[in-house]
Design a protein around this motif. Sequence first.
Motif, PDB file in Angstrom:
ATOM      1  N   ASP A 132       0.862  -1.178   0.000  1.00  0.00           N
ATOM      2  CA  ASP A 132       0.000   0.000   0.000  1.00  0.00           C
ATOM      3  C   ASP A 132       0.900   1.229   0.000  1.00  0.00           C
ATOM      4  O   ASP A 132       1.325   1.715   1.047  1.00  0.00           O
ATOM      5  CB  ASP A 132      -0.914  -0.013   1.227  1.00  0.00           C
ATOM      6  N   ARG A 133       1.204   1.731  -1.192  1.00  0.00           N
ATOM      7  CA  ARG A 133       2.131   2.842  -1.364  1.00  0.00           C
ATOM      8  C   ARG A 133       1.417   3.970  -2.092  1.00  0.00           C
ATOM      9  O   ARG A 133       0.881   3.769  -3.179  1.00  0.00           O
ATOM     10  CB  ARG A 133       3.352   2.389  -2.151  1.00  0.00           C
ATOM     11  N   LEU A 134       1.396   5.145  -1.476  1.00  0.00           N
ATOM     12  CA  LEU A 134       0.634   6.262  -2.017  1.00  0.00           C
ATOM     13  C   LEU A 134       1.543   7.345  -2.583  1.00  0.00           C
ATOM     14  O   LEU A 134       2.664   7.538  -2.107  1.00  0.00           O
ATOM     15  CB  LEU A 134      -0.274   6.862  -0.939  1.00  0.00           C
ATOM     16  N   CYS A 135       1.016   8.033  -3.590  1.00  0.00           N
ATOM     17  CA  CYS A 135       1.731   9.163  -4.177  1.00  0.00           C
ATOM     18  C   CYS A 135       0.781  10.341  -4.308  1.00  0.00           C
ATOM     19  O   CYS A 135      -0.439  10.179  -4.396  1.00  0.00           O
ATOM     20  CB  CYS A 135       2.313   8.782  -5.544  1.00  0.00           C
ATOM     21  N   ALA A 136       1.337  11.541  -4.294  1.00  0.00           N
ATOM     22  CA  ALA A 136       0.546  12.764  -4.454  1.00  0.00           C
ATOM     23  C   ALA A 136       0.595  13.180  -5.917  1.00  0.00           C
ATOM     24  O   ALA A 136       1.675  13.366  -6.484  1.00  0.00           O
ATOM     25  CB  ALA A 136       1.095  13.868  -3.560  1.00  0.00           C
ATOM     26  N   VAL A 137      -0.574  13.320  -6.532  1.00  0.00           N
ATOM     27  CA  VAL A 137      -0.642  13.658  -7.951  1.00  0.00           C
ATOM     28  C   VAL A 137      -1.623  14.809  -8.160  1.00  0.00           C
ATOM     29  O   VAL A 137      -2.526  15.034  -7.357  1.00  0.00           O
ATOM     30  CB  VAL A 137      -1.088  12.443  -8.796  1.00  0.00           C
ATOM     31  N   ALA A 138      -1.437  15.513  -9.257  1.00  0.00           N
ATOM     32  CA  ALA A 138      -2.317  16.639  -9.576  1.00  0.00           C
ATOM     33  C   ALA A 138      -2.322  16.859 -11.077  1.00  0.00           C
ATOM     34  O   ALA A 138      -1.448  16.372 -11.808  1.00  0.00           O
ATOM     35  CB  ALA A 138      -1.857  17.904  -8.859  1.00  0.00           C
ATOM     36  N   SER A 139      -3.304  17.604 -11.528  1.00  0.00           N
ATOM     37  CA  SER A 139      -3.348  18.011 -12.925  1.00  0.00           C
ATOM     38  C   SER A 139      -2.178  18.946 -13.206  1.00  0.00           C
ATOM     39  O   SER A 139      -1.857  19.806 -12.381  1.00  0.00           O
ATOM     40  CB  SER A 139      -4.672  18.719 -13.207  1.00  0.00           C
ATOM     41  N   PRO A 140      -1.510  18.811 -14.357  1.00  0.00           N
ATOM     42  CA  PRO A 140      -0.424  19.742 -14.686  1.00  0.00           C
ATOM     43  C   PRO A 140      -0.872  21.202 -14.631  1.00  0.00           C
ATOM     44  O   PRO A 140      -0.099  22.079 -14.244  1.00  0.00           O
ATOM     45  CB  PRO A 140      -0.035  19.327 -16.112  1.00  0.00           C
ATOM     46  N   ALA A 141      -2.143  21.459 -14.976  1.00  0.00           N
ATOM     47  CA  ALA A 141      -2.642  22.839 -14.942  1.00  0.00           C
ATOM     48  C   ALA A 141      -2.676  23.378 -13.523  1.00  0.00           C
ATOM     49  O   ALA A 141      -2.413  24.562 -13.295  1.00  0.00           O
ATOM     50  CB  ALA A 141      -4.041  22.895 -15.559  1.00  0.00           C
ATOM     51  N   LEU A 142      -2.975  22.521 -12.560  1.00  0.00           N
ATOM     52  CA  LEU A 142      -3.032  22.972 -11.171  1.00  0.00           C
ATOM     53  C   LEU A 142      -1.648  23.356 -10.665  1.00  0.00           C
ATOM     54  O   LEU A 142      -1.504  24.256  -9.823  1.00  0.00           O
ATOM     55  CB  LEU A 142      -3.618  21.868 -10.284  1.00  0.00           C
ATOM     56  N   LEU A 143      -0.620  22.706 -11.202  1.00  0.00           N
ATOM     57  CA  LEU A 143       0.750  22.998 -10.770  1.00  0.00           C
ATOM     58  C   LEU A 143       1.394  24.108 -11.591  1.00  0.00           C
ATOM     59  O   LEU A 143       2.580  24.406 -11.403  1.00  0.00           O
ATOM     60  CB  LEU A 143       1.608  21.725 -10.862  1.00  0.00           C
TER      61      LEU A 143
ATOM     62  N   LEU B 294      -0.707   8.948 -15.319  1.00  0.00           N
ATOM     63  CA  LEU B 294       0.650   9.479 -15.336  1.00  0.00           C
ATOM     64  C   LEU B 294       1.302   9.259 -16.702  1.00  0.00           C
ATOM     65  O   LEU B 294       1.975  10.146 -17.237  1.00  0.00           O
ATOM     66  CB  LEU B 294       1.485   8.833 -14.236  1.00  0.00           C
ATOM     67  N   ARG B 295       1.089   8.077 -17.272  1.00  0.00           N
ATOM     68  CA  ARG B 295       1.656   7.797 -18.593  1.00  0.00           C
ATOM     69  C   ARG B 295       1.064   8.704 -19.659  1.00  0.00           C
ATOM     70  O   ARG B 295       1.746   9.130 -20.585  1.00  0.00           O
ATOM     71  CB  ARG B 295       1.426   6.326 -18.970  1.00  0.00           C
ATOM     72  N   ALA B 296      -0.250   8.987 -19.529  1.00  0.00           N
ATOM     73  CA  ALA B 296      -0.927   9.806 -20.538  1.00  0.00           C
ATOM     74  C   ALA B 296      -0.711  11.303 -20.328  1.00  0.00           C
ATOM     75  O   ALA B 296      -1.127  12.103 -21.171  1.00  0.00           O
ATOM     76  CB  ALA B 296      -2.426   9.502 -20.524  1.00  0.00           C
ATOM     77  N   GLY B 297      -0.077  11.682 -19.228  1.00  0.00           N
ATOM     78  CA  GLY B 297       0.142  13.097 -18.963  1.00  0.00           C
ATOM     79  C   GLY B 297      -1.068  13.815 -18.393  1.00  0.00           C
ATOM     80  O   GLY B 297      -1.066  15.045 -18.265  1.00  0.00           O
ATOM     81  N   LEU B 298      -2.107  13.071 -18.036  1.00  0.00           N
ATOM     82  CA  LEU B 298      -3.291  13.689 -17.436  1.00  0.00           C
ATOM     83  C   LEU B 298      -3.015  14.129 -16.002  1.00  0.00           C
ATOM     84  O   LEU B 298      -3.648  15.054 -15.496  1.00  0.00           O
ATOM     85  CB  LEU B 298      -4.470  12.707 -17.459  1.00  0.00           C
ATOM     86  N   LEU B 299      -2.097  13.437 -15.359  1.00  0.00           N
ATOM     87  CA  LEU B 299      -1.669  13.783 -14.003  1.00  0.00           C
ATOM     88  C   LEU B 299      -0.153  13.819 -13.962  1.00  0.00           C
ATOM     89  O   LEU B 299       0.522  13.187 -14.784  1.00  0.00           O
ATOM     90  CB  LEU B 299      -2.191  12.762 -12.983  1.00  0.00           C
ATOM     91  N   THR B 300       0.352  14.540 -12.999  1.00  0.00           N
ATOM     92  CA  THR B 300       1.796  14.563 -12.764  1.00  0.00           C
ATOM     93  C   THR B 300       2.039  14.438 -11.273  1.00  0.00           C
ATOM     94  O   THR B 300       1.150  14.730 -10.457  1.00  0.00           O
ATOM     95  CB  THR B 300       2.413  15.868 -13.309  1.00  0.00           C
ATOM     96  N   LEU B 301       3.223  13.990 -10.896  1.00  0.00           N
ATOM     97  CA  LEU B 301       3.537  13.860  -9.481  1.00  0.00           C
ATOM     98  C   LEU B 301       3.682  15.244  -8.860  1.00  0.00           C
ATOM     99  O   LEU B 301       4.445  16.078  -9.339  1.00  0.00           O
ATOM    100  CB  LEU B 301       4.835  13.066  -9.297  1.00  0.00           C
ATOM    101  N   ALA B 302       2.937  15.469  -7.786  1.00  0.00           N
ATOM    102  CA  ALA B 302       3.037  16.738  -7.072  1.00  0.00           C
ATOM    103  C   ALA B 302       4.187  16.728  -6.080  1.00  0.00           C
ATOM    104  O   ALA B 302       4.585  17.765  -5.553  1.00  0.00           O
ATOM    105  CB  ALA B 302       1.731  17.044  -6.345  1.00  0.00           C
TER     106      ALA B 302
END
Length: 302
Positions: free
Chosen positions: A165-176, A250-258
């Motif tokens: 159970d490993r979590l990551c923080a992700v967000a839309s590139p636009a939000l960042l 993440l692969r599609a670029g819809l999200l990125t690591l925050a």
Amino acid sequence: MRPAYHPTIAELRAFVACMDKGSVTEAAASLNLTQSTVSRSLALLEDKLGVPLFHRVRKRLVPSDAGRLFAVDAAAVLARLDEASVKTMAFGGRREILNLAVLPTFAARWLAPRLVAFSRAEPGISLNVSARLGAVDFEHDGFDAAIRRAGAAAGSEGGLVLLADRLCAVASPALLDGRETAGEGALTGLPLLQQATRPTLWLEWFREAGLDARDILRGHRFEQFAMVVEGAVAGLGVALVPDFAVERELRAGLLTLASPRRLALSDPYMLVHPPRSLERPAFARFRRWLEATVKQEATSAP
């Protein structure tokens, strides 16, 4: 033995058709039965229940108060029977069916994409996968196995660890705003999406980072991780989700690591089942396939 007051399926169908059509003649035509057959079924049903279900007014059927009340449950029973029949028919010629209770996001994002390989290896086995967030009672719920987090599976037997159970923080590139990552400190200034059934995740994230966690509960709240992911894609905020749940985005670029950091929790995802399940050859083969899949992916992971 069926109690004397229980209606038959034929009686329920006749009653519901009469409610819908308002006459025995039209009900009989809709069911492709004779008028006398429908009339007899209706009379038997009223006799069993001991109450009139219709008032006969000028050759029309006017529902009684008892009839209107009974119609709601009768229609629901027939609908459930039809649904159960269609579900069973969907298995076609498969000889063996396994009933699994799986956490919704794990089923959609991890298990389902891998079942193509299982279906090719075991074409005679069908899986009936139900989404379950709560506890599973193997004795009463009829499941052969469940996939849970280890803490939620306490007391279950036959555990097979599938995934950490490993979590990551992700967000839309636009939000960042085009930044590759927001950085730990910057996260406190962004809306943080909440997962309703695991409300302490952001608290654990900030505690591990040594940051002030007093303002973490200010984002939209969703019941399932899959909903949280969609919220993040839409730009509603930063999501803290299992890394397997966002591989595609993440692969599609819809999200990125925050943040480049991961939060590793102590309770892994596990396959749990009662001992009796291993007595079924189909389940034993499914368990071996899962174990081999997990080992292969662990070996090939970077």
